[in-house]
Write a protein that holds these residues in place. Structure first.
Motif, mmCIF file in Angstrom:
data_model
loop_
_atom_site.group_PDB
_atom_site.id
_atom_site.type_symbol
_atom_site.label_atom_id
_atom_site.label_comp_id
_atom_site.label_asym_id
_atom_site.label_seq_id
_atom_site.Cartn_x
_atom_site.Cartn_y
_atom_site.Cartn_z
ATOM 1 N N LEU A 55 65.171 -28.709 -3.575
ATOM 2 C CA LEU A 55 64.000 -27.840 -3.677
ATOM 3 C C LEU A 55 64.384 -26.498 -4.295
ATOM 4 N N PHE A 56 65.511 -25.936 -3.848
ATOM 5 C CA PHE A 56 65.952 -24.661 -4.427
ATOM 6 C C PHE A 56 66.205 -24.814 -5.928
ATOM 7 N N GLY A 57 66.861 -25.900 -6.326
ATOM 8 C CA GLY A 57 67.120 -26.126 -7.750
ATOM 9 C C GLY A 57 65.837 -26.181 -8.555
ATOM 10 N N ALA A 58 64.819 -26.838 -8.013
ATOM 11 C CA ALA A 58 63.530 -26.927 -8.710
ATOM 12 C C ALA A 58 62.872 -25.558 -8.822
ATOM 13 N N VAL A 59 62.952 -24.773 -7.751
ATOM 14 C CA VAL A 59 62.385 -23.422 -7.761
ATOM 15 C C VAL A 59 63.114 -22.557 -8.784
ATOM 16 N N PHE A 60 64.450 -22.635 -8.788
ATOM 17 C CA PHE A 60 65.233 -21.824 -9.717
ATOM 18 C C PHE A 60 64.899 -22.182 -11.166
ATOM 19 N N ARG A 61 64.835 -23.485 -11.459
ATOM 20 C CA ARG A 61 64.507 -23.924 -12.826
ATOM 21 C C ARG A 61 63.127 -23.452 -13.244
ATOM 22 N N LEU A 62 62.168 -23.512 -12.315
ATOM 23 C CA LEU A 62 60.806 -23.078 -12.619
ATOM 24 C C LEU A 62 60.792 -21.633 -13.099
ATOM 25 N N HIS A 63 61.489 -20.764 -12.372
ATOM 26 C CA HIS A 63 61.468 -19.341 -12.726
ATOM 27 C C HIS A 63 62.355 -19.040 -13.934
ATOM 28 N N ALA A 64 63.471 -19.734 -14.050
ATOM 29 C CA ALA A 64 64.313 -19.557 -15.237
ATOM 30 C C ALA A 64 63.551 -19.976 -16.484
ATOM 31 N N ASP A 65 62.854 -21.105 -16.403
ATOM 32 C CA ASP A 65 62.087 -21.581 -17.557
ATOM 33 C C ASP A 65 60.954 -20.628 -17.900
ATOM 34 N N SER A 66 60.321 -20.025 -16.878
ATOM 35 C CA SER A 66 59.209 -19.111 -17.154
ATOM 36 C C SER A 66 59.689 -17.885 -17.915
ATOM 37 N N VAL A 67 60.896 -17.398 -17.570
ATOM 38 C CA VAL A 67 61.446 -16.251 -18.303
ATOM 39 C C VAL A 67 61.850 -16.669 -19.710
ATOM 40 N N VAL A 68 62.499 -17.830 -19.833
ATOM 41 C CA VAL A 68 62.901 -18.328 -21.157
ATOM 42 C C VAL A 68 61.689 -18.471 -22.060
ATOM 43 N N ASN A 69 60.610 -19.020 -21.521
ATOM 44 C CA ASN A 69 59.413 -19.253 -22.328
ATOM 45 C C ASN A 69 58.669 -17.967 -22.648
ATOM 46 N N ALA A 70 58.837 -16.949 -21.809
ATOM 47 C CA ALA A 70 58.103 -15.698 -22.006
ATOM 48 C C ALA A 70 58.793 -14.743 -22.973
ATOM 49 N N VAL A 71 60.079 -14.969 -23.236
ATOM 50 C CA VAL A 71 60.846 -14.014 -24.041
ATOM 51 C C VAL A 71 61.322 -14.680 -25.326
ATOM 52 N N PRO A 72 60.679 -14.366 -26.454
ATOM 53 C CA PRO A 72 61.115 -14.945 -27.726
ATOM 54 C C PRO A 72 62.540 -14.512 -28.064
ATOM 55 N N PHE A 73 63.272 -15.405 -28.717
ATOM 56 C CA PHE A 73 64.675 -15.127 -29.033
ATOM 57 C C PHE A 73 64.908 -15.201 -30.530
ATOM 58 N N MET A 74 65.554 -14.143 -31.062
ATOM 59 C CA MET A 74 66.041 -14.149 -32.439
ATOM 60 C C MET A 74 67.446 -13.582 -32.413
ATOM 61 N N ALA A 75 68.400 -14.350 -32.895
ATOM 62 C CA ALA A 75 69.803 -13.939 -32.804
ATOM 63 C C ALA A 75 70.077 -12.656 -33.567
ATOM 64 N N ASP A 76 69.312 -12.400 -34.625
ATOM 65 C CA ASP A 76 69.568 -11.170 -35.377
ATOM 66 C C ASP A 76 68.721 -10.003 -34.863
ATOM 67 N N ASP A 77 68.118 -10.157 -33.708
ATOM 68 C CA ASP A 77 67.467 -9.029 -33.043
ATOM 69 C C ASP A 77 67.772 -9.070 -31.540
ATOM 70 N N LEU A 78 69.053 -9.107 -31.231
ATOM 71 C CA LEU A 78 69.481 -9.131 -29.838
ATOM 72 C C LEU A 78 69.032 -7.888 -29.055
#
Length: 198
Positions: A55-78
């Motif tokens: 259950l903890f793993g599922a909760v952690f993944r849920l919140h990690a994924d929400s941050v990953v999906n909310a923050v666009p990534f461009m390597a040349d604009d770190l």
């Protein structure tokens, strides 16, 4: 149980578990309390997630994924990526609390993050930017990403400085984000001289 009802039950469980894990840690969280808050019995919880660590793993993944999906990534604009992470952590403090509890209690979460497809894509983008001379090539891509994340979390609940809060004065947030942008730019040679947005 219909798929829609099953999804709703699973989501209630994850929401209740988020509150309990963030407040009490992994050892202190109680399956019966989580199940009661979600309005189900413990047997259903175990059927969905196996055990408390599942259950903890599922909760952690849920919140990690929400941050990953909310923050666009461009390597040349770190620098801008770091600033957006700063904002995302203010909006979603649960992930930092969950990560802090996991570390304190010796529960490994790194593979849940580093093995995700989104992280693999980020590492590939950093490596490409390094080959093109847009990001310093003297640091391994995974270490570049780890350092950028650490810098962005400087003012979080797990950082070494006073914890930033969403109700801090706007000038305090602007000062931190400017410092963060400059530090990341200077460290990795990406986005030099660009002021942080937002």
């Amino acid at each position: 149980m219909s798929p829609r009802k099953s999804d709703a039950t699973r989501r209630r469980l994850l929401d209740a578990a988020t509150v309990d894990f963030a407040a009490h840690g992994i050892a202190g969280a109680r399956v019966d309390r989580i199940a009661a808050a979600a309005g189900i019995n413990k047997a259903q919880l175990y059927a969905y997630f196996g055990d408390k660590l599942g259950l903890f793993g599922a909760v952690f993944r849920l919140h990690a994924d929400s941050v990953v999906n909310a923050v666009p990534f461009m390597a040349d604009d770190l620098p801008q990526y770091a600033v957006r992470l700063y904002d995302a952590v203010l909006e979603r403090p649960e992930l930092v609390r969950l990560a802090a509890w996991a570390r304190l209690e010796g529960v490994v979460t790194d593979n849940q993050v580093t093995e995700s497809p989104a992280v693999v894509v980020k590492l590939q983008a950093i490596a490409e930017a390094q080959r093109d001379g847009r990001v310093t090539a003297s640091i391994e891509p995974q270490d570049v990403l780890a350092l950028v994340l650490a810098m962005a979390l400087t003012w979080s609940a797990v950082g070494p400085s006073a914890t930033a809060a969403s109700d801090d004065p706007p000038a305090a947030h602007d000062r931190r984000k400017q410092a963060l942008s400059q530090a990341v730019s200077g460290a990795f040679g990406a986005g030099a001289g660009r002021p942080p947005k937002g």
